[in-house]
Scaffold this motif. Sequence first.
Motif, PDB file in Angstrom:
ATOM      1  N   ASP A 162       0.791  -1.227   0.000  1.00  0.00           N
ATOM      2  CA  ASP A 162       0.000   0.000   0.000  1.00  0.00           C
ATOM      3  C   ASP A 162       0.828   1.284   0.000  1.00  0.00           C
ATOM      4  O   ASP A 162       0.267   2.374   0.001  1.00  0.00           O
ATOM      5  N   GLY A 163       2.153   1.143   0.015  1.00  0.00           N
ATOM      6  CA  GLY A 163       2.996   2.324  -0.054  1.00  0.00           C
ATOM      7  C   GLY A 163       2.966   3.196   1.183  1.00  0.00           C
ATOM      8  O   GLY A 163       3.090   4.420   1.088  1.00  0.00           O
ATOM      9  N   VAL A 164       2.792   2.590   2.369  1.00  0.00           N
ATOM     10  CA  VAL A 164       2.776   3.344   3.622  1.00  0.00           C
ATOM     11  C   VAL A 164       4.005   2.975   4.447  1.00  0.00           C
ATOM     12  O   VAL A 164       4.610   1.919   4.247  1.00  0.00           O
ATOM     13  N   ASN A 165       4.370   3.881   5.384  1.00  0.00           N
ATOM     14  CA  ASN A 165       5.564   3.681   6.193  1.00  0.00           C
ATOM     15  C   ASN A 165       5.231   3.710   7.675  1.00  0.00           C
ATOM     16  O   ASN A 165       4.417   4.534   8.133  1.00  0.00           O
ATOM     17  N   LEU A 166       5.855   2.812   8.415  1.00  0.00           N
ATOM     18  CA  LEU A 166       5.704   2.805   9.862  1.00  0.00           C
ATOM     19  C   LEU A 166       6.429   4.012  10.447  1.00  0.00           C
ATOM     20  O   LEU A 166       7.533   4.376  10.012  1.00  0.00           O
ATOM     21  N   ASN A 167       5.833   4.653  11.426  1.00  0.00           N
ATOM     22  CA  ASN A 167       6.478   5.755  12.134  1.00  0.00           C
ATOM     23  C   ASN A 167       7.543   5.168  13.060  1.00  0.00           C
ATOM     24  O   ASN A 167       7.228   4.615  14.117  1.00  0.00           O
ATOM     25  N   LEU A 168       8.800   5.289  12.662  1.00  0.00           N
ATOM     26  CA  LEU A 168       9.875   4.652  13.415  1.00  0.00           C
ATOM     27  C   LEU A 168      10.173   5.362  14.732  1.00  0.00           C
ATOM     28  O   LEU A 168      10.808   4.775  15.622  1.00  0.00           O
ATOM     29  N   GLN A 169       9.725   6.600  14.882  1.00  0.00           N
ATOM     30  CA  GLN A 169       9.938   7.299  16.142  1.00  0.00           C
ATOM     31  C   GLN A 169       8.995   6.783  17.224  1.00  0.00           C
ATOM     32  O   GLN A 169       9.364   6.721  18.394  1.00  0.00           O
ATOM     33  N   LYS A 170       7.775   6.445  16.818  1.00  0.00           N
ATOM     34  CA  LYS A 170       6.796   5.889  17.763  1.00  0.00           C
ATOM     35  C   LYS A 170       5.939   4.872  17.009  1.00  0.00           C
ATOM     36  O   LYS A 170       4.820   5.166  16.598  1.00  0.00           O
ATOM     37  N   PRO A 171       6.467   3.656  16.801  1.00  0.00           N
ATOM     38  CA  PRO A 171       5.748   2.651  16.011  1.00  0.00           C
ATOM     39  C   PRO A 171       4.407   2.246  16.600  1.00  0.00           C
ATOM     40  O   PRO A 171       3.450   2.008  15.858  1.00  0.00           O
ATOM     41  N   LEU A 172       4.306   2.177  17.929  1.00  0.00           N
ATOM     42  CA  LEU A 172       3.098   1.667  18.568  1.00  0.00           C
ATOM     43  C   LEU A 172       2.222   2.820  19.038  1.00  0.00           C
ATOM     44  O   LEU A 172       2.688   3.762  19.694  1.00  0.00           O
ATOM     45  N   ALA A 173       0.938   2.733  18.678  1.00  0.00           N
ATOM     46  CA  ALA A 173       0.013   3.841  18.912  1.00  0.00           C
ATOM     47  C   ALA A 173      -0.381   3.995  20.369  1.00  0.00           C
ATOM     48  O   ALA A 173      -0.733   5.091  20.800  1.00  0.00           O
ATOM     49  N   GLU A 174      -0.346   2.931  21.119  1.00  0.00           N
ATOM     50  CA  GLU A 174      -0.795   2.978  22.505  1.00  0.00           C
ATOM     51  C   GLU A 174       0.407   3.076  23.449  1.00  0.00           C
ATOM     52  O   GLU A 174       1.559   3.022  23.014  1.00  0.00           O
ATOM     53  N   ALA A 175       0.131   3.220  24.713  1.00  0.00           N
ATOM     54  CA  ALA A 175       1.208   3.320  25.706  1.00  0.00           C
ATOM     55  C   ALA A 175       1.832   1.949  25.909  1.00  0.00           C
ATOM     56  O   ALA A 175       1.270   1.078  26.581  1.00  0.00           O
ATOM     57  N   ASN A 176       2.979   1.728  25.287  1.00  0.00           N
ATOM     58  CA  ASN A 176       3.686   0.455  25.400  1.00  0.00           C
ATOM     59  C   ASN A 176       5.142   0.732  25.758  1.00  0.00           C
ATOM     60  O   ASN A 176       5.667   1.829  25.517  1.00  0.00           O
ATOM     61  N   PRO A 177       5.832  -0.255  26.324  1.00  0.00           N
ATOM     62  CA  PRO A 177       7.224  -0.045  26.730  1.00  0.00           C
ATOM     63  C   PRO A 177       8.106   0.384  25.566  1.00  0.00           C
ATOM     64  O   PRO A 177       7.878   0.003  24.412  1.00  0.00           O
ATOM     65  N   ALA A 178       9.137   1.148  25.884  1.00  0.00           N
ATOM     66  CA  ALA A 178      10.080   1.592  24.852  1.00  0.00           C
ATOM     67  C   ALA A 178      10.747   0.399  24.172  1.00  0.00           C
ATOM     68  O   ALA A 178      11.052   0.435  22.971  1.00  0.00           O
ATOM     69  N   GLU A 179      10.954  -0.694  24.940  1.00  0.00           N
ATOM     70  CA  GLU A 179      11.597  -1.880  24.366  1.00  0.00           C
ATOM     71  C   GLU A 179      10.730  -2.497  23.264  1.00  0.00           C
ATOM     72  O   GLU A 179      11.253  -2.945  22.232  1.00  0.00           O
ATOM     73  N   ALA A 180       9.416  -2.517  23.468  1.00  0.00           N
ATOM     74  CA  ALA A 180       8.514  -3.064  22.451  1.00  0.00           C
ATOM     75  C   ALA A 180       8.539  -2.197  21.198  1.00  0.00           C
ATOM     76  O   ALA A 180       8.578  -2.709  20.066  1.00  0.00           O
ATOM     77  N   ASN A 181       8.529  -0.881  21.371  1.00  0.00           N
ATOM     78  CA  ASN A 181       8.626   0.024  20.238  1.00  0.00           C
ATOM     79  C   ASN A 181       9.912  -0.213  19.457  1.00  0.00           C
ATOM     80  O   ASN A 181       9.914  -0.266  18.224  1.00  0.00           O
ATOM     81  N   ALA A 182      11.011  -0.363  20.172  1.00  0.00           N
ATOM     82  CA  ALA A 182      12.308  -0.557  19.528  1.00  0.00           C
ATOM     83  C   ALA A 182      12.365  -1.875  18.763  1.00  0.00           C
ATOM     84  O   ALA A 182      12.910  -1.943  17.651  1.00  0.00           O
TER      85      ALA A 182
END
Length: 377
Positions: free
Chosen positions: A154-174
């Motif tokens: 679909d030509g979309v990109n994940l937001n690498l600064q904050k991949p997860l939309a909800e409050a999740n640990p920084a380790e999960a985002n990384a």
Amino acid sequence: MRGGIAVLAAAAAVMVSAPSALADDGAARGRVVEDAGTVGYRINLDGGGDYIAKLFGFKLSDGKSLKLYCVQITVGMRTDVDMVETPWNKYPAADSPFNKNSDKINWVLHHGYPGLTLDEVGAALTKQGVKVHDGISEREAIAATQAAVWHFSDGVNLNLQKPLAEANPAEANADVAALYSYLIGDQNKGIGAQPKPTLNISPAKADGKAGTKVGPFSVATSGDVTSLTTELPDGVKVTDADGKELKTADVKDGSKLFVDVPAGAKPGDGSFSLKVTGELDTGRLFVAENYARKPAQSLIVADSEKTQVAAKAGASWTEAGAVPSTPAPSTTPGGAPSGGGELANTGVDAAVPFGIGGLLLGGGALLLLVNRRRSRA
């Protein structure tokens, strides 16, 4: 799928069984089972918007199960329509990035989750020098793999600064960002060959004459043929090119089958069917039946189990030596054949019947004249 769409469409997850696992052309079919999937995370995309990443549960009409990701992020999921196995080049959106990136998506599916186990995914990242936190969890792997699929479909990109939309640990985002970056990165060289169909017989219909072998019918399968059945008149058989009658054990991927019709057979038709046990390979595409009338989010196989599928082919024949009927040529207003072409040559000089008829007519007139002269004498 956008998270606000009632958590992936809150339609009743009722599996309506079809008489077989196949569409009319032999393709597998089934339906999404809402409660059978596994949710990853809600993810953020560049430019705004958050979507739920989910590994969907899918049940074929024969009761077997698949796991699939979606490849149309802005189209709603439906559980009330049949999804039919479809070639890559029949993707329903002609202008979609899917059409040029299908090999990249296939690579993602084979190197993401569940194409690889969680341990194997973690090991692949470690080999690239990427640090993961206590390994990759299933939710992290699903989120990253689905996001990578959407990147190419679909030509979309994940937001690498904050991949997860909800409050999740920084380790999960990384971890999600790391796996996503790996799956869309330079390591992804694509897997260009479309997965082999579980079973296909081509053509689905062929014609011929009695006294010949109608065919060939080519078999393509990634499974083991478990049944060959026929619906043919007495004396008509399924054979190989040499006329040897075939049994189930003789048929495999690449086989060429013929319907051998005896010379004395009357005009007729018949069919034969094959069944195989195999897997619907990773990378197979499923599109909604009657997509134009009822659009539904297209899906692509991420994991599967063995299933039995079938396909059927038919043959018809005329009498031995019969000449196919030739339609009369269309004519121009002046009466000449249109296009200026010659009449079709069917093997008999068209002038012969007229010549014979002329001789018979002339002979009859001469005989009549002689009889009249005799009666006057």
